[in-house]
Design a protein around this motif. Structure first.
Motif, PDB file in Angstrom:
ATOM      1  N   ARG A 146       0.820  -1.220   0.000  1.00  0.00           N
ATOM      2  CA  ARG A 146       0.000   0.000   0.000  1.00  0.00           C
ATOM      3  C   ARG A 146       0.850   1.266   0.000  1.00  0.00           C
ATOM      4  O   ARG A 146       0.322   2.370   0.018  1.00  0.00           O
ATOM      5  N   GLY A 147       2.164   1.094   0.029  1.00  0.00           N
ATOM      6  CA  GLY A 147       3.055   2.249  -0.001  1.00  0.00           C
ATOM      7  C   GLY A 147       3.303   2.871   1.350  1.00  0.00           C
ATOM      8  O   GLY A 147       3.776   4.006   1.443  1.00  0.00           O
ATOM      9  N   ILE A 148       3.013   2.134   2.424  1.00  0.00           N
ATOM     10  CA  ILE A 148       3.242   2.625   3.780  1.00  0.00           C
ATOM     11  C   ILE A 148       4.561   2.044   4.293  1.00  0.00           C
ATOM     12  O   ILE A 148       4.844   0.858   4.114  1.00  0.00           O
ATOM     13  N   SER A 149       5.352   2.865   4.927  1.00  0.00           N
ATOM     14  CA  SER A 149       6.658   2.429   5.412  1.00  0.00           C
ATOM     15  C   SER A 149       6.530   1.395   6.533  1.00  0.00           C
ATOM     16  O   SER A 149       5.736   1.568   7.466  1.00  0.00           O
ATOM     17  N   ILE A 150       7.320   0.331   6.419  1.00  0.00           N
ATOM     18  CA  ILE A 150       7.406  -0.681   7.478  1.00  0.00           C
ATOM     19  C   ILE A 150       8.854  -0.780   7.969  1.00  0.00           C
ATOM     20  O   ILE A 150       9.264  -1.788   8.535  1.00  0.00           O
ATOM     21  N   SER A 151       9.611   0.293   7.758  1.00  0.00           N
ATOM     22  CA  SER A 151      11.035   0.303   8.091  1.00  0.00           C
ATOM     23  C   SER A 151      11.280   0.037   9.579  1.00  0.00           C
ATOM     24  O   SER A 151      12.277  -0.593   9.949  1.00  0.00           O
ATOM     25  N   GLU A 152      10.375   0.510  10.417  1.00  0.00           N
ATOM     26  CA  GLU A 152      10.536   0.340  11.866  1.00  0.00           C
ATOM     27  C   GLU A 152      10.582  -1.124  12.273  1.00  0.00           C
ATOM     28  O   GLU A 152      11.191  -1.484  13.285  1.00  0.00           O
ATOM     29  N   TYR A 153       9.962  -1.982  11.483  1.00  0.00           N
ATOM     30  CA  TYR A 153       9.857  -3.399  11.835  1.00  0.00           C
ATOM     31  C   TYR A 153      10.706  -4.299  10.928  1.00  0.00           C
ATOM     32  O   TYR A 153      10.594  -5.518  10.984  1.00  0.00           O
ATOM     33  N   THR A 154      11.549  -3.677  10.100  1.00  0.00           N
ATOM     34  CA  THR A 154      12.302  -4.427   9.104  1.00  0.00           C
ATOM     35  C   THR A 154      13.796  -4.164   9.235  1.00  0.00           C
ATOM     36  O   THR A 154      14.267  -3.041   9.010  1.00  0.00           O
ATOM     37  N   ALA A 155      14.555  -5.192   9.586  1.00  0.00           N
ATOM     38  CA  ALA A 155      16.005  -5.061   9.684  1.00  0.00           C
ATOM     39  C   ALA A 155      16.610  -4.937   8.287  1.00  0.00           C
ATOM     40  O   ALA A 155      16.028  -5.385   7.294  1.00  0.00           O
ATOM     41  N   ASP A 156      17.777  -4.357   8.226  1.00  0.00           N
ATOM     42  CA  ASP A 156      18.432  -4.081   6.947  1.00  0.00           C
ATOM     43  C   ASP A 156      19.116  -5.332   6.394  1.00  0.00           C
ATOM     44  O   ASP A 156      20.325  -5.523   6.564  1.00  0.00           O
ATOM     45  N   ALA A 157      18.329  -6.148   5.700  1.00  0.00           N
ATOM     46  CA  ALA A 157      18.895  -7.319   5.034  1.00  0.00           C
ATOM     47  C   ALA A 157      19.567  -6.932   3.723  1.00  0.00           C
ATOM     48  O   ALA A 157      20.437  -7.648   3.226  1.00  0.00           O
ATOM     49  N   ASP A 158      19.179  -5.779   3.165  1.00  0.00           N
ATOM     50  CA  ASP A 158      19.721  -5.342   1.878  1.00  0.00           C
ATOM     51  C   ASP A 158      21.239  -5.193   1.905  1.00  0.00           C
ATOM     52  O   ASP A 158      21.944  -5.624   0.984  1.00  0.00           O
ATOM     53  N   SER A 159      21.739  -4.549   2.958  1.00  0.00           N
ATOM     54  CA  SER A 159      23.183  -4.331   3.058  1.00  0.00           C
ATOM     55  C   SER A 159      23.933  -5.656   3.126  1.00  0.00           C
ATOM     56  O   SER A 159      24.990  -5.820   2.505  1.00  0.00           O
ATOM     57  N   LEU A 160      23.371  -6.598   3.856  1.00  0.00           N
ATOM     58  CA  LEU A 160      23.984  -7.919   3.975  1.00  0.00           C
ATOM     59  C   LEU A 160      23.958  -8.653   2.635  1.00  0.00           C
ATOM     60  O   LEU A 160      24.930  -9.290   2.222  1.00  0.00           O
ATOM     61  N   PHE A 161      22.831  -8.538   1.942  1.00  0.00           N
ATOM     62  CA  PHE A 161      22.631  -9.168   0.638  1.00  0.00           C
ATOM     63  C   PHE A 161      23.634  -8.616  -0.379  1.00  0.00           C
ATOM     64  O   PHE A 161      24.290  -9.367  -1.109  1.00  0.00           O
ATOM     65  N   GLU A 162      23.761  -7.287  -0.399  1.00  0.00           N
ATOM     66  CA  GLU A 162      24.701  -6.649  -1.329  1.00  0.00           C
ATOM     67  C   GLU A 162      26.145  -6.992  -0.984  1.00  0.00           C
ATOM     68  O   GLU A 162      26.955  -7.266  -1.883  1.00  0.00           O
ATOM     69  N   ALA A 163      26.474  -6.983   0.298  1.00  0.00           N
ATOM     70  CA  ALA A 163      27.844  -7.294   0.714  1.00  0.00           C
ATOM     71  C   ALA A 163      28.211  -8.730   0.356  1.00  0.00           C
ATOM     72  O   ALA A 163      29.338  -9.005  -0.065  1.00  0.00           O
ATOM     73  N   ALA A 164      27.248  -9.637   0.511  1.00  0.00           N
ATOM     74  CA  ALA A 164      27.496 -11.025   0.152  1.00  0.00           C
ATOM     75  C   ALA A 164      27.774 -11.149  -1.339  1.00  0.00           C
ATOM     76  O   ALA A 164      28.677 -11.885  -1.769  1.00  0.00           O
ATOM     77  N   GLU A 193       5.175   0.748 -14.930  1.00  0.00           N
ATOM     78  CA  GLU A 193       3.992  -0.011 -15.324  1.00  0.00           C
ATOM     79  C   GLU A 193       3.069  -0.407 -14.175  1.00  0.00           C
ATOM     80  O   GLU A 193       1.879  -0.665 -14.394  1.00  0.00           O
ATOM     81  N   LEU A 194       3.590  -0.471 -12.940  1.00  0.00           N
ATOM     82  CA  LEU A 194       2.765  -0.955 -11.830  1.00  0.00           C
ATOM     83  C   LEU A 194       2.451   0.126 -10.803  1.00  0.00           C
ATOM     84  O   LEU A 194       1.297   0.349 -10.460  1.00  0.00           O
ATOM     85  N   VAL A 195       3.480   0.761 -10.275  1.00  0.00           N
ATOM     86  CA  VAL A 195       3.282   1.777  -9.229  1.00  0.00           C
ATOM     87  C   VAL A 195       4.124   2.993  -9.579  1.00  0.00           C
ATOM     88  O   VAL A 195       5.329   3.028  -9.331  1.00  0.00           O
ATOM     89  N   SER A 196       3.489   4.005 -10.152  1.00  0.00           N
ATOM     90  CA  SER A 196       4.218   5.178 -10.635  1.00  0.00           C
ATOM     91  C   SER A 196       4.015   6.428  -9.781  1.00  0.00           C
ATOM     92  O   SER A 196       4.654   7.456 -10.024  1.00  0.00           O
ATOM     93  N   ASP A 197       3.161   6.336  -8.766  1.00  0.00           N
ATOM     94  CA  ASP A 197       2.792   7.536  -8.022  1.00  0.00           C
ATOM     95  C   ASP A 197       3.427   7.663  -6.648  1.00  0.00           C
ATOM     96  O   ASP A 197       3.168   8.625  -5.927  1.00  0.00           O
ATOM     97  N   ARG A 198       4.287   6.700  -6.260  1.00  0.00           N
ATOM     98  CA  ARG A 198       4.858   6.734  -4.914  1.00  0.00           C
ATOM     99  C   ARG A 198       6.050   5.791  -4.831  1.00  0.00           C
ATOM    100  O   ARG A 198       6.205   4.895  -5.667  1.00  0.00           O
ATOM    101  N   PRO A 199       6.903   5.953  -3.817  1.00  0.00           N
ATOM    102  CA  PRO A 199       8.009   5.020  -3.623  1.00  0.00           C
ATOM    103  C   PRO A 199       7.451   3.620  -3.346  1.00  0.00           C
ATOM    104  O   PRO A 199       6.469   3.474  -2.618  1.00  0.00           O
ATOM    105  N   PHE A 200       8.055   2.629  -3.919  1.00  0.00           N
ATOM    106  CA  PHE A 200       7.553   1.265  -3.731  1.00  0.00           C
ATOM    107  C   PHE A 200       8.589   0.221  -4.128  1.00  0.00           C
ATOM    108  O   PHE A 200       8.945  -0.658  -3.352  1.00  0.00           O
ATOM    109  N   ALA A 201       9.074   0.301  -5.364  1.00  0.00           N
ATOM    110  CA  ALA A 201       9.924  -0.748  -5.924  1.00  0.00           C
ATOM    111  C   ALA A 201      11.229  -0.917  -5.155  1.00  0.00           C
ATOM    112  O   ALA A 201      11.823   0.044  -4.671  1.00  0.00           O
ATOM    113  N   ALA A 202      11.672  -2.178  -5.056  1.00  0.00           N
ATOM    114  CA  ALA A 202      12.953  -2.470  -4.427  1.00  0.00           C
ATOM    115  C   ALA A 202      14.086  -1.947  -5.309  1.00  0.00           C
ATOM    116  O   ALA A 202      13.994  -1.966  -6.536  1.00  0.00           O
TER     117      ALA A 202
END
Length: 286
Positions: A146-164, A193-202
């Protein structure tokens, strides 16, 4: 009738891309990626699997993620490949219990306990799989559908994924909407094509970005293709899928669309995951 290995894998790809939720994301898929990802996993020395997607309205993670992770982790372990499951601290118990239902014996750990700065290149696995794991948007936040931030409940797996990945690990992403870790390869198309009006895509991509109608199905598909490639039945009985979903609910998980504690996934009928799983398993056993 006996069908060829190639035809079996193509059939499994067709099944996993079924877009019952009409999200439009599976159409971005590049044919053949599932096979290539599975073939790469066969050479894995070790695998990290990350999953767990927070549903803000329910204060819990969704049922899409744990079952697919459990089936894939169980298949890899049967092949003698060490597997470590990583999730948020609030969901470690959920994954530990659900994955145990497929015989998984490996560790389930809190992502936040792993610091990129404290890890050397030798500490990373040979393969890192993200299955229905939130992916950070270009603005640095994690968003739900829905485009609502869930950052407060989500650990940063991205940095680990990229570093790996930079350390030489093969990265595999599995997603059904475009806001999941590893789906950054499709960011421009998702935004257009899917969500052009707000931040969403990874924003973080992967070596093998695997689209699916439902992310769980991507885990089932990889287990099925691994079974085809090895000639071993690495998939549990179909009844296990219903049991996995029931166990999810017992641990507080909710359907990601309805937000209710029910044994369904992404608002689809309760037995849909089991039907898709059985379709994949039937192809494997032909």
């Amino acid at each position: 009738m006996t069908i060829s290995e190639s035809d079996k894998i193509k059939a499994i790809e067709t099944i996993v891309l079924t877009d019952l939720g009409f999200r439009g994301f599976p159409r971005f898929y590049e044919k053949g990626l599932y096979r290539r990802a599975a073939e790469s996993l066969l050479s894995a020395r070790s695998v990290w699997l990350t999953s767990g997607f927070w549903i803000l309205s329910a204060g819990a993670i969704e049922t899409d993620g744990p079952p697919g992770t459990a089936v894939l982790a169980g298949a890899l372990e049967q092949l003698g490949i060490p597997v470590r499951i990583l999730t948020d601290g609030h969901s470690v118990g959920v994954f530990r219990d659900v994955c145990a239902q497929t015989g998984f014996r490996g560790a389930v750990a809190d992502i936040a306990a792993l610091s990129v700065r404290s890890l050397s290149a030798d500490d990373y696995p040979s393969h890192f799989v993200a299955l229905e794991r939130p992916g950070k948007s270009v603005d640095g936040h994690y968003y739900n559908f829905r485009g609502i931030s869930i950052s407060e409940y989500t650990a940063d797996a991205d940095s680990l994924f990229e570093a790996a990945g930079k350390a030489g690990a093969v990265t595999i992403g599995i997603g059904d909407g475009g806001n999941e870790l590893g789906m950054g390869n499709y960011r421009e198309r998702v935004e257009k094509e899917l969500v052009s009006d707000r931040p969403f895509a990874a924003s973080v991509g992967s070596d093998y970005p695997l689209c699916a109608g439902v992310s769980n199905w991507g885990g089932y598909a990889l287990a099925g293709i691994l079974s085809v490639l090895t000639g071993k039945d690495l998939m549990p009985q179909s009844s296990v899928i219903d049991a996995l979903l029931e166990r999810c609910v017992e641990n507080g998980c909710v359907d990601g669309v309805s937000g209710k504690p029910e044994a369904s996934v992404d608002g689809l009928r309760a037995n849909t995951d089991a039907v898709i799983y059985e379709m994949i398993r039937s192809v494997v056993k032909q």
